[in-house]
Structures are given as structure tokens and as C-alpha cells.
Design a protein around this motif. Structure first.
Motif, PDB file in Angstrom:
ATOM      1  N   UNK A 362      17.611   6.738 -12.005  1.00  0.00           N
ATOM      2  CA  UNK A 362      18.718   6.342 -12.950  1.00  0.00           C
ATOM      3  C   UNK A 362      19.353   7.022 -14.134  1.00  0.00           C
ATOM      4  N   UNK A 363      17.652   7.211 -14.916  1.00  0.00           N
ATOM      5  CA  UNK A 363      18.846   7.760 -15.776  1.00  0.00           C
ATOM      6  C   UNK A 363      19.295   9.138 -16.135  1.00  0.00           C
ATOM      7  N   UNK A 364      18.852   9.985 -14.304  1.00  0.00           N
ATOM      8  CA  UNK A 364      19.681  11.285 -14.051  1.00  0.00           C
ATOM      9  C   UNK A 364      21.380  11.214 -13.356  1.00  0.00           C
ATOM     10  N   UNK A 365      21.025   9.617 -13.283  1.00  0.00           N
ATOM     11  CA  UNK A 365      22.107   9.056 -11.753  1.00  0.00           C
ATOM     12  C   UNK A 365      22.287  10.497 -10.442  1.00  0.00           C
ATOM     13  N   UNK A 366      21.698  10.641  -9.655  1.00  0.00           N
ATOM     14  CA  UNK A 366      20.556  11.214  -9.104  1.00  0.00           C
ATOM     15  C   UNK A 366      19.753  11.003  -8.050  1.00  0.00           C
ATOM     16  N   UNK A 367      19.420  10.873  -7.029  1.00  0.00           N
ATOM     17  CA  UNK A 367      18.380  10.906  -6.014  1.00  0.00           C
ATOM     18  C   UNK A 367      17.808  11.803  -5.997  1.00  0.00           C
ATOM     19  N   UNK A 368      16.292  11.259  -5.709  1.00  0.00           N
ATOM     20  CA  UNK A 368      15.708  13.370  -4.866  1.00  0.00           C
ATOM     21  C   UNK A 368      16.023  12.624  -3.662  1.00  0.00           C
ATOM     22  N   UNK A 369      15.555  14.172  -3.368  1.00  0.00           N
ATOM     23  CA  UNK A 369      15.901  13.907  -1.680  1.00  0.00           C
ATOM     24  C   UNK A 369      14.312  14.969  -1.492  1.00  0.00           C
ATOM     25  N   UNK A 370      14.549  13.128  -0.475  1.00  0.00           N
ATOM     26  CA  UNK A 370      12.895  12.737   0.613  1.00  0.00           C
ATOM     27  C   UNK A 370      13.097  13.659   1.431  1.00  0.00           C
ATOM     28  N   UNK A 371      11.677  14.521   1.267  1.00  0.00           N
ATOM     29  CA  UNK A 371      11.620  15.652   2.819  1.00  0.00           C
ATOM     30  C   UNK A 371      10.476  14.398   3.745  1.00  0.00           C
ATOM     31  N   UNK A 372      10.501  14.874   4.812  1.00  0.00           N
ATOM     32  CA  UNK A 372       9.579  15.002   6.159  1.00  0.00           C
ATOM     33  C   UNK A 372       7.994  15.858   5.558  1.00  0.00           C
ATOM     34  N   UNK A 373       7.416  14.500   5.842  1.00  0.00           N
ATOM     35  CA  UNK A 373       6.104  15.433   5.436  1.00  0.00           C
ATOM     36  C   UNK A 373       5.670  16.412   6.662  1.00  0.00           C
ATOM     37  N   UNK A 374       5.116  18.148   6.521  1.00  0.00           N
ATOM     38  CA  UNK A 374       5.537  18.812   7.296  1.00  0.00           C
ATOM     39  C   UNK A 374       4.016  18.125   8.575  1.00  0.00           C
ATOM     40  N   UNK A 375       4.246  18.251   9.532  1.00  0.00           N
ATOM     41  CA  UNK A 375       3.567  18.418  10.728  1.00  0.00           C
ATOM     42  C   UNK A 375       2.326  18.759  10.522  1.00  0.00           C
ATOM     43  N   UNK A 376       1.986  20.250  10.179  1.00  0.00           N
ATOM     44  CA  UNK A 376       0.689  20.452   9.563  1.00  0.00           C
ATOM     45  C   UNK A 376      -0.247  20.512   8.718  1.00  0.00           C
ATOM     46  N   UNK A 377       0.212  19.094   8.359  1.00  0.00           N
ATOM     47  CA  UNK A 377      -0.109  19.016   6.682  1.00  0.00           C
ATOM     48  C   UNK A 377      -1.326  17.570   7.409  1.00  0.00           C
ATOM     49  N   UNK A 378      -2.595  17.412   6.899  1.00  0.00           N
ATOM     50  CA  UNK A 378      -3.281  16.617   7.239  1.00  0.00           C
ATOM     51  C   UNK A 378      -3.304  15.348   6.134  1.00  0.00           C
ATOM     52  N   UNK A 379      -3.285  14.746   6.752  1.00  0.00           N
ATOM     53  CA  UNK A 379      -3.288  13.082   5.888  1.00  0.00           C
ATOM     54  C   UNK A 379      -4.647  12.904   6.262  1.00  0.00           C
ATOM     55  N   UNK A 380      -4.566  12.868   4.939  1.00  0.00           N
ATOM     56  CA  UNK A 380      -6.170  12.344   4.157  1.00  0.00           C
ATOM     57  C   UNK A 380      -6.863  10.848   4.146  1.00  0.00           C
ATOM     58  N   UNK A 381      -8.098  10.501   4.523  1.00  0.00           N
ATOM     59  CA  UNK A 381      -8.174   9.786   5.082  1.00  0.00           C
ATOM     60  C   UNK A 381      -8.929   8.691   3.815  1.00  0.00           C
ATOM     61  N   UNK A 382      -9.455  10.473   3.240  1.00  0.00           N
ATOM     62  CA  UNK A 382     -10.840  10.092   1.959  1.00  0.00           C
ATOM     63  C   UNK A 382      -9.859   9.425   0.721  1.00  0.00           C
ATOM     64  N   UNK A 383     -10.614   8.558  -0.063  1.00  0.00           N
ATOM     65  CA  UNK A 383     -10.427   8.331  -1.414  1.00  0.00           C
ATOM     66  C   UNK A 383     -10.735   8.858  -2.706  1.00  0.00           C
ATOM     67  N   UNK A 384     -10.361   8.918  -3.627  1.00  0.00           N
ATOM     68  CA  UNK A 384     -10.894   9.013  -4.260  1.00  0.00           C
ATOM     69  C   UNK A 384     -11.902   7.940  -5.028  1.00  0.00           C
ATOM     70  N   UNK A 385     -12.421   7.525  -6.550  1.00  0.00           N
ATOM     71  CA  UNK A 385     -13.352   6.652  -6.676  1.00  0.00           C
ATOM     72  C   UNK A 385     -11.903   6.406  -7.087  1.00  0.00           C
ATOM     73  N   UNK A 386     -10.922   6.137  -8.071  1.00  0.00           N
ATOM     74  CA  UNK A 386      -9.834   5.540  -8.784  1.00  0.00           C
ATOM     75  C   UNK A 386      -8.758   4.884  -7.757  1.00  0.00           C
ATOM     76  N   UNK A 387      -8.997   5.454  -6.144  1.00  0.00           N
ATOM     77  CA  UNK A 387      -7.949   5.048  -5.185  1.00  0.00           C
ATOM     78  C   UNK A 387      -8.635   3.648  -4.288  1.00  0.00           C
ATOM     79  N   UNK A 388      -9.798   4.189  -4.383  1.00  0.00           N
ATOM     80  CA  UNK A 388     -11.205   2.915  -3.490  1.00  0.00           C
ATOM     81  C   UNK A 388     -10.381   1.525  -4.463  1.00  0.00           C
ATOM     82  N   UNK A 389     -10.281   0.675  -3.584  1.00  0.00           N
ATOM     83  CA  UNK A 389      -9.658  -0.354  -3.896  1.00  0.00           C
ATOM     84  C   UNK A 389     -10.650  -1.695  -4.765  1.00  0.00           C
TER      85      UNK A 389
END
Ligand code: AMP
Length: 445
Positions: A362-389
């Protein structure tokens, strides 16, 4: 371009600068010089690496007259021993052709040697707050001839808990003096000190050059957690040579250190880290290596990056999005690009950042372009202490066993309620079930 000759310096100072090889004042030096020379109280907003030390030393030395009196006329208070040594060294370099007796005192150094130096007579005293107070209490040092006070890195000093000592020093200094303060940031604490002790101060600020928004390509990835962000960063650095001068913004020093640790194996030669826990020489060296191109990546927190004059940054990466103010995003991304080139900004956005993303767009009056996550990037299941519920096991245990395991309504009501707030997916549900089973086994009724 302004040269030091344009600054109304003495021949002695010009010659000293020329010996060091400096010809042009940095922006903060150019701006601060006439203000400090005018005698006004001055607040300089500038970070380490901008040339802020010379910004106050040059006008001070320009106005320092020869004197044989013993007690100092200029007092420079700094947060650390390293900075004391650095400032003393800078004074020595600038005063090659003039007489300026300068000494540094700091905690941990031999107090008797320091007392002797003060006793021998000095013009400029550079000190950390604690040792300064010790020397005044022992009456070695007197403040009545102080005409100029510099408080350098005041935000850092307050962070380190020196407030009470600073106030003590300010209270015993002679009223008639010029106050100079340098700080990377202006927060409430710093402003309060200025309000209480400065007289109509003039502010000298570095306005960052800031590449115009339309010249910055803004991309974003939706990333679930810290370790996936690290994987993505690693991927970008491995596959894209264009990422040659990357400024990476993180939300705090802990994350900065974590990223460094995670990337250290492969990229240790390429990365620098700056945050408020790093000493002044460490920060300076990291900025220098990044500026010269030895380091490809500089990890920084917002506070510490403000005021740094970093040139030709190819990419700004928001490893963490700003959490408080949308305008911080614009300040950050303005660090990429050159006058004639396009810059690239990449943001790693988590679910939590959705509201901030909207605010920024809203501030920029411009949208960020969202890119697809590259396939080679592993989606980690590990969570840091702060991220754990946040676990609610304790409250579960506190419930009377009859309520939990009677099979009656209360247990089911609780379970349904918990489902709504999403307790962290299957694994957490499984844990809860196991705790319930264990309690049921150990507490038969
Ligand atoms: P500072 O921000 O005071 O920590 O200064 C950072 C570094 O910049 C120090 O190594 C200074 O010696 C250097 N420096 C200061 N002024 C200049 C200048 N005008 N030109 C080039 N380098 C400078």
C-alpha cells in the motif's frame, strides 16, 4: 567534489590528511564541520564506517589552541576500550604537525599509568564512562576546564547500560561547554538525553542516497520457516553468479549469527556479519571487506546498517521482513542499485508477514512479484525454537484427571477448542495423544 582544502582547515591538518591519503571529506564530515565550528551543540546521526570520527575530530583540532595547562579541554566519551584506542590513534594521525596531547583511559588498563598520563597534562581525553568516573573520584582528573564534550556511539553506550554513569558525568561537567553527540540511531532514550542536556542542538544527518523505487526489481518468495530460508539463500548464492554483492537484512543478532553458522561450511570466505554485539573493529573490517568485494554477502540488522554508505550493492535480500514499520522496507531496498543501474530486492515472506506485506504494498502503491520456489530448494521440516508452536502440555497436566479422561464432555470440548487454534499439525496432535495415553496408564481411576 569537495576537497579538504575547501573546509577552512589549517595547513597542519591538510598536510596530515594528505599524509594519510585522504583528499575528500565524507558526507558527514562535510556537513558536520561548519556546524561544529559554529560552536552549536550538535547531534550527528551516522554509523561506524561513515568517517564520523574525523567528522568531530577535524573541527575540534581546528579550534584547539596551544596551551600548557594540565587538565583536559576536550572530553570524548566512547563505549568500548577498542574505540578509545581507535580514537586516540586517529587523533595522533591528524595531529602530526600540531601539538595535541591526547590520552585514552579505559577499564581494565593500569589505572596508575593512566593517572600519571593525566597528571603529565593533556588536551584531549578519550575515555570509557566507568574509568572516567574512577579518575574523577580519585581527584586525578578535574572537569572544570572542559570546553567540548563528545559522546560517541551514544546508542551503543545506552545499550550497554552506561546511562547512570553518563548522567553522572554530564552532571559534573561545567555548564558552559559545547556538546557533540554521535549516534547511529535516534531512539527515545537518546532523545531524552539530548532534551535534558543539549541546548538547541543542530542535527546533522546522512540522508541515504536511496535508489528510486521504479529502478528496483522487487521479487519475493513465500517461505515457511528459517531453515527453508537458509536453503533458498544457499541455492541463490550457489546458482546465481550475479549475486555478487548482497546485503542481507535480518530481524536480530541471534538470527544473523544462526545464518552465519548455517552457511559457514561452504561460504565462510564470503560472508561478513555486523550487529551491535560485534566490536567496532570487527564491524569495520566486515564493512570494508564487503565494500572491497572480498565478501559477497553482508548480514546486517536494520539498526546497524543505517548510516552505512555501501556502494554498488547488487541485491538486497530481506531474509526477515521488517516487523514494525513498512517504511523500513523502502529504506532497505534503496541500498541496492547504482545511479544508472537497476537494483534487485528479494524478500523471503512467511505467513506471519502477510499483514506487513500488504502494508508495504500500500505504501509503495506497487505489488511484490511472487516467484515460485525453485524445485531444487528443500523445504525443511525443522523448526527453530522460536518457530515451534507454544506447547500447552502444562495446562493439560493441570486439569484434574477426571475431567481429562472420564470420556465426558469436558475433554472433548477442550479438544475441539484446541483444534481451532491449530496446535501445530500432526506431530503435536500425536504428542498430545501419547501424553494422554501415558497419563491414563499411570493414573488409573
Ligand atoms: P569511522 O566512521 O570514523 O569509523 O571511519 C571509518 C574509516 O574511514 C576509518 O578507517 C577512517 O580512517 C576512514 N576515513 C575517515 N575519513 C575518511 C575520508 N575523508 N576519506 C577516506 N577515508 C576516511
Amino acid at each position: 567534489m569537495t576537497t579538504f582544502k575547501d573546509l577552512n582547515l589549517t595547513k597542519q591538518l591538510i598536510n596530515a590528511l594528505s599524509d594519510i591519503g585522504f583528499e575528500n571529506p565524507t558526507p558527514i564530515q562535510e556537513k558536520a564541520f561548519p556546524v561544529i565550528m559554529s560552536g552549536k551543540d550538535t547531534v550527528g546521526i551516522a554509523q561506524t564506517g561513515t568517517g564520523k570520527t574525523f567528522a568531530y575530530l577535524l573541527p575540534i583540532l581546528r579550534q584547539l589552541t596551544y596551551s600548557e595547562q594540565r587538565q583536559p579541554r576536550v572530553l570524548i566519551v566512547v563505549p568500548t576500550r577498542e574505540l578509545v584506542l581507535q580514537v586516540v590513534d586517529e587523533v595522533a594521525k591528524l595531529s602530526t604537525y600540531m601539538q595535541a596531547r591526547c590520552t585514552g583511559v579505559y577499564g581494565g588498563g593500569n589505572i596508575n599509568i593512566q593517572k600519571q598520563k593525566v597528571y603529565d597534562g593533556i588536551d584531549i581525553l578519550v575515555a570509557t564512562p566507568g574509568r572516567l568516573i574512577d579518575l574523577t573520584l580519585s581527584r586525578t582528573l578535574q572537569f572544570n576546564s572542559i570546553q567540548k564534550l563528545v559522546i560517541d556511539e551514544v546508542d551503543e553506550m545506552l545499550n550497554l547500560g552506561f546511562r547512570a554513569q553518563l548522567i553522572k558525568i554530564l552532571d559534573i561537567l561545567p555548564e558552559k561547554r559545547q556538546n557533540l553527540m554521535f549516534s547511529a540511531t535516534l531512539n527515545e532514550d537518546v532523545e531524552l538525553m539530548i532534551d535534558n542536556y543539549f541546548k538547541k542542538p543542530e542535527y546533522v544527518e546522512l540522508i541515504s542516497r536511496g535508489t528510486p523505487l521504479e529502478k528496483i526489481i522487487q521479487h519475493a518468495y513465500q517461505v515457511p520457516n528459517f531453515y527453508t530460508k537458509v536453503n533458498l539463500l544457499e541455492y541463490l548464492l550457489q546458482t546465481e553468479n550475479a549475486f555478487s554483492k548482497v546485503l542481507l537484512f535480518v530481524k536480530n543478532k541471534k538470527i544473523a549469527d544462526e545464518i552465519y553458522k548455517s552457511l559457514e561450511g561452504e561460504f565462510s570466505e564470503d560472508i561478513g556479519v555486523i550487529h551491535s554485539n560485534k566490536s567496532q573493529p570487527q564491524r569495520f573490517s566486515a564493512v570494508k571487506k564487503f565494500d572491497e568485494g572480498t565478501h559477497r554477502l553482508l548480514i546486517a540488522t536494520d539498526v546497524i546498517a543505517r548510516g552505512l554508505d555501501l556502494k554498488d550493492v547488487t541485491h538486497v535480500i530481506n531474509f526477515d521482513m521488517p516487523s514494525k514499520e513498512a517504511s523500513a522496507y523502502i529504506h532497505r531496498i534503496g541500498r541496492t542499485g547504482r545511479a544508472d543501474k537497476t537494483g534487485i530486492a528479494i524478500s523471503f515472506i512467511t505467513k506471519k508477514d502477510a499483514a506487513m506485506q500488504k502494508e508495504i504494498e500500500t505504501l509503495m502503491k506497487k505489488k511484490l512479484v511472487i516467484l515460485d520456489m525453485p524445485e531444487a530448494v528443500e523445504i525443511s521440516e525443522n523448526l527453530t525454537q522460536d518457530e515451534k508452536p507454544v506447547t500447552r502440555d502444562k495446562s493439560l497436566k493441570k486439569l484434574p484427571s477426571t475431567t481429562q479422561f472420564s470420556g465426558g464432555g469436558a475433554f472433548h470440548e477442550k479438544k475441539d477448542k484446541n483444534k481451532k487454534v491449530n496446535l501445530g499439525g500432526k506431530r503435536r496432535q500425536e504428542n498430545l495423544r501419547r501424553i494422554a495415553e501415558k497419563n491414563a496408564r499411570t493414573k488409573p481411576f
